[in-house]
Write an enzyme that holds these catalytic residues in place. Structure first.
Site, mmCIF file in Angstrom:
data_model
loop_
_atom_site.group_PDB
_atom_site.id
_atom_site.type_symbol
_atom_site.label_atom_id
_atom_site.label_comp_id
_atom_site.label_asym_id
_atom_site.label_seq_id
_atom_site.Cartn_x
_atom_site.Cartn_y
_atom_site.Cartn_z
ATOM 1 N N CYS A 24 0.829 -1.212 0.000
ATOM 2 C CA CYS A 24 0.000 0.000 0.000
ATOM 3 C C CYS A 24 0.865 1.264 0.000
ATOM 4 O O CYS A 24 1.584 1.523 0.961
ATOM 5 C CB CYS A 24 -0.899 -0.057 1.241
ATOM 6 S SG CYS A 24 -1.673 1.491 1.688
ATOM 7 N N CYS A 27 0.081 3.794 2.805
ATOM 8 C CA CYS A 27 0.570 3.271 4.092
ATOM 9 C C CYS A 27 2.033 3.674 4.294
ATOM 10 O O CYS A 27 2.447 4.012 5.405
ATOM 11 C CB CYS A 27 0.446 1.752 4.142
ATOM 12 S SG CYS A 27 -1.246 1.150 4.010
#
Length: 98
Positions: A24, A27
């Site tokens: 991600c 993230c």
């Protein structure tokens, strides 16, 4: 992991859980922001990262559908949650509200 997770969130501290995934992009943007938050708040907050791919049971229990998702716990209860990246000052203001 479940029993240690329960111990983490049931502490007397405010606990911020970052549900993330290695793949991600957002993230990865959030990681240094969380470090800055921890540096500024110190012992006022405990921050833990939980990989949703390695811990699907916990992610499912908290209905994490997207990453990153942040959950703030106080006295074992979820007091705030949001998906996406927040800036350091926004996050600190939210944590201090609780």
């Amino acid at each position: 992991m479940n029993s240690s997770f329960s111990k983490m969130v049931n502490s007397n501290h405010r606990v911020l859980i970052d549900f993330y995934a290695d793949w991600c992009g957002p993230c990865k943007m959030l990681a240094p922001i969380l470090k800055q938050v921890k540096d500024e708040l110190g012992d006022d907050i405990k921050i833990f990262k939980i990989d949703v791919d390695k811990n699907p049971t916990i992610a499912g229990r908290y209905q994490v559908r997207g990453v990153p998702t942040l959950l703030l716990f106080k006295d074992g209860n979820t007091v705030w949650r949001q998906s996406g990246v927040l800036q350091k000052n926004e996050l600190i203001d939210i944590i201090r509200r609780f």
